[in-house]
Design a protein around this motif. Structure first.
Motif, PDB file in Angstrom:
ATOM      1  N   LEU A  17      30.748   0.312   9.818  1.00  0.00           N
ATOM      2  CA  LEU A  17      30.110   0.828  10.967  1.00  0.00           C
ATOM      3  C   LEU A  17      29.059  -0.355  11.376  1.00  0.00           C
ATOM      4  CD1 LEU A  17      30.055   4.744  10.474  1.00  0.00           C
ATOM      5  CD2 LEU A  17      31.736   3.282  11.922  1.00  0.00           C
ATOM      6  N   SER A  18      28.194  -0.626  10.628  1.00  0.00           N
ATOM      7  CA  SER A  18      27.190  -1.832  10.902  1.00  0.00           C
ATOM      8  C   SER A  18      27.969  -2.887  11.594  1.00  0.00           C
ATOM      9  CB  SER A  18      26.414  -2.262  10.031  1.00  0.00           C
ATOM     10  OG  SER A  18      26.863  -2.669   8.960  1.00  0.00           O
ATOM     11  N   TYR A  19      29.339  -3.355  10.954  1.00  0.00           N
ATOM     12  CA  TYR A  19      30.108  -4.625  11.506  1.00  0.00           C
ATOM     13  C   TYR A  19      30.508  -4.315  12.847  1.00  0.00           C
ATOM     14  CZ  TYR A  19      29.713  -7.496   7.097  1.00  0.00           C
ATOM     15  OH  TYR A  19      29.174  -8.360   6.244  1.00  0.00           O
ATOM     16  N   LEU A  20      31.029  -2.991  12.798  1.00  0.00           N
ATOM     17  CA  LEU A  20      31.679  -2.599  14.407  1.00  0.00           C
ATOM     18  C   LEU A  20      30.730  -2.561  15.075  1.00  0.00           C
ATOM     19  CD1 LEU A  20      34.211   0.263  13.048  1.00  0.00           C
ATOM     20  CD2 LEU A  20      34.873  -1.953  14.137  1.00  0.00           C
ATOM     21  N   TYR A  21      29.225  -2.230  15.126  1.00  0.00           N
ATOM     22  CA  TYR A  21      28.451  -2.084  16.072  1.00  0.00           C
ATOM     23  C   TYR A  21      28.208  -3.299  16.190  1.00  0.00           C
ATOM     24  CZ  TYR A  21      24.065  -0.841  18.520  1.00  0.00           C
ATOM     25  OH  TYR A  21      23.194  -0.919  19.330  1.00  0.00           O
ATOM     26  N   GLY A  22      27.731  -4.459  15.311  1.00  0.00           N
ATOM     27  CA  GLY A  22      27.340  -5.857  15.459  1.00  0.00           C
ATOM     28  C   GLY A  22      28.487  -6.467  16.210  1.00  0.00           C
ATOM     29  N   ALA A  23      29.740  -6.037  16.279  1.00  0.00           N
ATOM     30  CA  ALA A  23      30.763  -6.762  17.105  1.00  0.00           C
ATOM     31  C   ALA A  23      30.632  -6.061  18.603  1.00  0.00           C
ATOM     32  CB  ALA A  23      32.266  -6.393  16.545  1.00  0.00           C
ATOM     33  N   TYR A  24      30.348  -5.001  18.599  1.00  0.00           N
ATOM     34  CA  TYR A  24      30.136  -4.371  20.079  1.00  0.00           C
ATOM     35  C   TYR A  24      28.985  -5.005  20.822  1.00  0.00           C
ATOM     36  CZ  TYR A  24      28.946  -0.910  23.639  1.00  0.00           C
ATOM     37  OH  TYR A  24      28.625  -0.459  24.832  1.00  0.00           O
ATOM     38  N   ASN A  25      27.860  -5.117  20.047  1.00  0.00           N
ATOM     39  CA  ASN A  25      26.863  -5.516  20.954  1.00  0.00           C
ATOM     40  C   ASN A  25      26.399  -7.127  20.949  1.00  0.00           C
ATOM     41  OD1 ASN A  25      25.398  -5.869  18.252  1.00  0.00           O
ATOM     42  ND2 ASN A  25      24.123  -4.310  18.409  1.00  0.00           N
ATOM     43  N   GLY A  26      27.170  -7.558  19.659  1.00  0.00           N
ATOM     44  CA  GLY A  26      26.931  -9.322  19.665  1.00  0.00           C
ATOM     45  C   GLY A  26      25.935  -9.600  18.606  1.00  0.00           C
ATOM     46  N   SER A  27      25.329  -8.703  17.723  1.00  0.00           N
ATOM     47  CA  SER A  27      23.978  -8.914  17.100  1.00  0.00           C
ATOM     48  C   SER A  27      24.765 -10.218  15.721  1.00  0.00           C
ATOM     49  CB  SER A  27      23.617  -7.840  16.548  1.00  0.00           C
ATOM     50  OG  SER A  27      24.398  -7.190  15.703  1.00  0.00           O
ATOM     51  N   TYR A  28      26.017 -10.046  15.564  1.00  0.00           N
ATOM     52  CA  TYR A  28      26.497 -10.781  14.358  1.00  0.00           C
ATOM     53  C   TYR A  28      26.944 -12.265  14.990  1.00  0.00           C
ATOM     54  CZ  TYR A  28      26.268  -7.067  10.960  1.00  0.00           C
ATOM     55  OH  TYR A  28      25.381  -6.184  10.096  1.00  0.00           O
ATOM     56  N   ILE A  29      26.880 -12.646  16.061  1.00  0.00           N
ATOM     57  CA  ILE A  29      27.322 -13.516  16.656  1.00  0.00           C
ATOM     58  C   ILE A  29      26.440 -14.788  16.596  1.00  0.00           C
ATOM     59  CG2 ILE A  29      28.250 -14.888  19.001  1.00  0.00           C
ATOM     60  CD1 ILE A  29      30.193 -12.725  17.701  1.00  0.00           C
ATOM     61  N   ARG A  30      26.676 -15.705  15.905  1.00  0.00           N
ATOM     62  CA  ARG A  30      25.646 -16.640  15.621  1.00  0.00           C
ATOM     63  C   ARG A  30      25.470 -17.842  16.792  1.00  0.00           C
ATOM     64  NH1 ARG A  30      27.852 -17.918   9.533  1.00  0.00           N
ATOM     65  NH2 ARG A  30      27.237 -15.930   8.765  1.00  0.00           N
ATOM     66  N   GLU A  31      24.315 -18.512  16.628  1.00  0.00           N
ATOM     67  CA  GLU A  31      23.930 -19.251  18.029  1.00  0.00           C
ATOM     68  C   GLU A  31      24.725 -20.709  17.521  1.00  0.00           C
ATOM     69  OE1 GLU A  31      21.990 -19.071  20.674  1.00  0.00           O
ATOM     70  OE2 GLU A  31      21.980 -16.990  20.309  1.00  0.00           O
ATOM     71  N   LEU A  32      25.312 -21.189  18.781  1.00  0.00           N
ATOM     72  CA  LEU A  32      25.959 -22.439  18.766  1.00  0.00           C
ATOM     73  C   LEU A  32      25.030 -23.516  19.333  1.00  0.00           C
ATOM     74  CD1 LEU A  32      29.522 -21.149  19.529  1.00  0.00           C
ATOM     75  CD2 LEU A  32      28.504 -21.633  17.214  1.00  0.00           C
ATOM     76  N   ARG A  33      25.298 -24.690  19.123  1.00  0.00           N
ATOM     77  CA  ARG A  33      24.614 -25.778  19.835  1.00  0.00           C
ATOM     78  C   ARG A  33      24.551 -25.610  21.522  1.00  0.00           C
ATOM     79  NH1 ARG A  33      27.891 -30.394  17.589  1.00  0.00           N
ATOM     80  NH2 ARG A  33      27.634 -29.774  15.409  1.00  0.00           N
ATOM     81  N   SER A  34      23.515 -25.921  21.965  1.00  0.00           N
ATOM     82  CA  SER A  34      23.462 -25.783  23.300  1.00  0.00           C
ATOM     83  C   SER A  34      24.255 -26.867  24.062  1.00  0.00           C
ATOM     84  CB  SER A  34      22.086 -26.024  23.854  1.00  0.00           C
ATOM     85  OG  SER A  34      21.464 -27.163  23.362  1.00  0.00           O
ATOM     86  N   SER A  35      24.791 -27.867  23.369  1.00  0.00           N
ATOM     87  CA  SER A  35      25.707 -28.706  24.118  1.00  0.00           C
ATOM     88  C   SER A  35      27.111 -28.522  23.829  1.00  0.00           C
ATOM     89  CB  SER A  35      25.579 -30.230  23.318  1.00  0.00           C
ATOM     90  OG  SER A  35      25.897 -30.222  21.902  1.00  0.00           O
ATOM     91  N   ILE A  36      27.358 -27.390  23.387  1.00  0.00           N
ATOM     92  CA  ILE A  36      29.034 -26.980  23.431  1.00  0.00           C
ATOM     93  C   ILE A  36      29.319 -26.743  24.650  1.00  0.00           C
ATOM     94  CG2 ILE A  36      28.224 -24.378  22.959  1.00  0.00           C
ATOM     95  CD1 ILE A  36      30.722 -24.413  20.974  1.00  0.00           C
ATOM     96  N   GLN A  37      30.675 -26.646  25.145  1.00  0.00           N
ATOM     97  CA  GLN A  37      31.169 -26.309  26.436  1.00  0.00           C
ATOM     98  C   GLN A  37      30.977 -24.889  26.743  1.00  0.00           C
ATOM     99  OE1 GLN A  37      35.127 -27.931  26.674  1.00  0.00           O
ATOM    100  NE2 GLN A  37      34.411 -30.159  26.589  1.00  0.00           N
ATOM    101  N   PRO A  38      30.738 -24.420  27.703  1.00  0.00           N
ATOM    102  CA  PRO A  38      30.467 -22.905  28.045  1.00  0.00           C
ATOM    103  C   PRO A  38      31.755 -22.288  27.830  1.00  0.00           C
ATOM    104  CG  PRO A  38      29.699 -24.241  29.979  1.00  0.00           C
ATOM    105  CD  PRO A  38      30.231 -25.151  28.959  1.00  0.00           C
ATOM    106  N   GLN A  39      33.000 -22.794  28.153  1.00  0.00           N
ATOM    107  CA  GLN A  39      34.109 -21.892  27.782  1.00  0.00           C
ATOM    108  C   GLN A  39      34.470 -21.729  26.305  1.00  0.00           C
ATOM    109  OE1 GLN A  39      33.941 -24.966  29.674  1.00  0.00           O
ATOM    110  NE2 GLN A  39      34.776 -24.590  31.663  1.00  0.00           N
TER     111      GLN A  39
END
Length: 160
Positions: free
Chosen positions: A57-79
Motif C-alpha cells: 500500500l505504501s508503494y501504491l500511495y507513492g505511485a499515486y502521489n509521486g513520492s517514489y519518483i526520483r529526481e532526474l538531471r535538470s538538463s533532461i528534456q521535459p518530454q
C-alpha cells in the motif's frame, strides 16, 4: 541485482501468461509450513501478511502521489521527464500490487492454517493464473514490472 530480480519476475509472469508450466521451489511456502508446526506460527504468518500488504500500500500511495519518483538531471528534456514519471508511477504501482497480492495470500494461509497459499511472487502468479481474469492480471503485472525496469534504466542514465 534489482533489475535481475525483476527480469526473473517478468519472465515468470510472461511464461504463465502464454500458458507454460513454471517450476516452483518456494522457500516462503516451506517456511510457512515450518511455522505452522510452532506455537503462534499462524499468528506470525498473519502478521507477515499484514506487514507485506502495508508495504504494498505504501508503494501504491507513492505511485499515486509521486513520492517514489526520483529526481532526474535538470538538463533532461521535459518530454522525457514527463514520460519517465508516468512510466515510474505505473511500475511502482505494479510493485505495490505484487506486495499486496503476496500479503493477501499470506493472510489466506494464516487464516486457513495451510501453507499452500503462502509463497513468493511465483506462487502468487501461479495462483492468479487460475482466477477469473487471471491472464489479464498476469499481463498487467508483467507490463507494470517492465515499466518499472524501463523507469529504473532512465533513472540510471539521468539521475541528478
Amino acid at each position: 541485482m534489482s533489475g535481475l530480480t525483476y527480469s526473473g519476475i517478468v519472465y515468470t509472469a510472461s511464461q504463465l501468461f502464454i500458458g507454460l508450466e513454471v517450476e516452483n521451489d518456494d522457500t516462503l511456502e516451506d517456511l510457512a509450513a515450518e511455522l505452522f508446526e510452532r506455537p503462534f506460527g499462524f499468528g506470525l504468518i498473519i502478521l507477515a501478511g499484514i506487514l507485506t500488504i502495508g508495504v504494498g500500500l505504501s508503494y501504491l500511495y507513492g505511485a499515486y502521489n509521486g513520492s517514489y519518483i526520483r529526481e532526474l538531471r535538470s538538463s533532461i528534456q521535459p518530454q522525457l521527464r514527463i514520460l519517465s514519471t508516468n512510466i515510474g508511477k505505473v511500475g511502482i504501482a505494479a510493485r505495490g500490487i505484487c506486495f499486496v497480492t503476496i500479503g493477501i495470500f499470506l493472510l489466506k494461509a494464516g487464516f486457513l492454517v495451510e501453507s499452500d497459499p503462502a509463497g513468493g511472487l511465483t506462487n502468487v502468479l501461479q495462483q492468479l493464473q487460475d482466477q477469473p481474469l487471471g491472464l489479464v492480471w498476469l499481463g498487467a503485472i508483467a507490463f507494470g514490472l517492465i515499466a518499472y525496469a524501463v523507469y529504473m534504466l532512465i533513472v540510471a542514465l539521468f539521475r541528478g
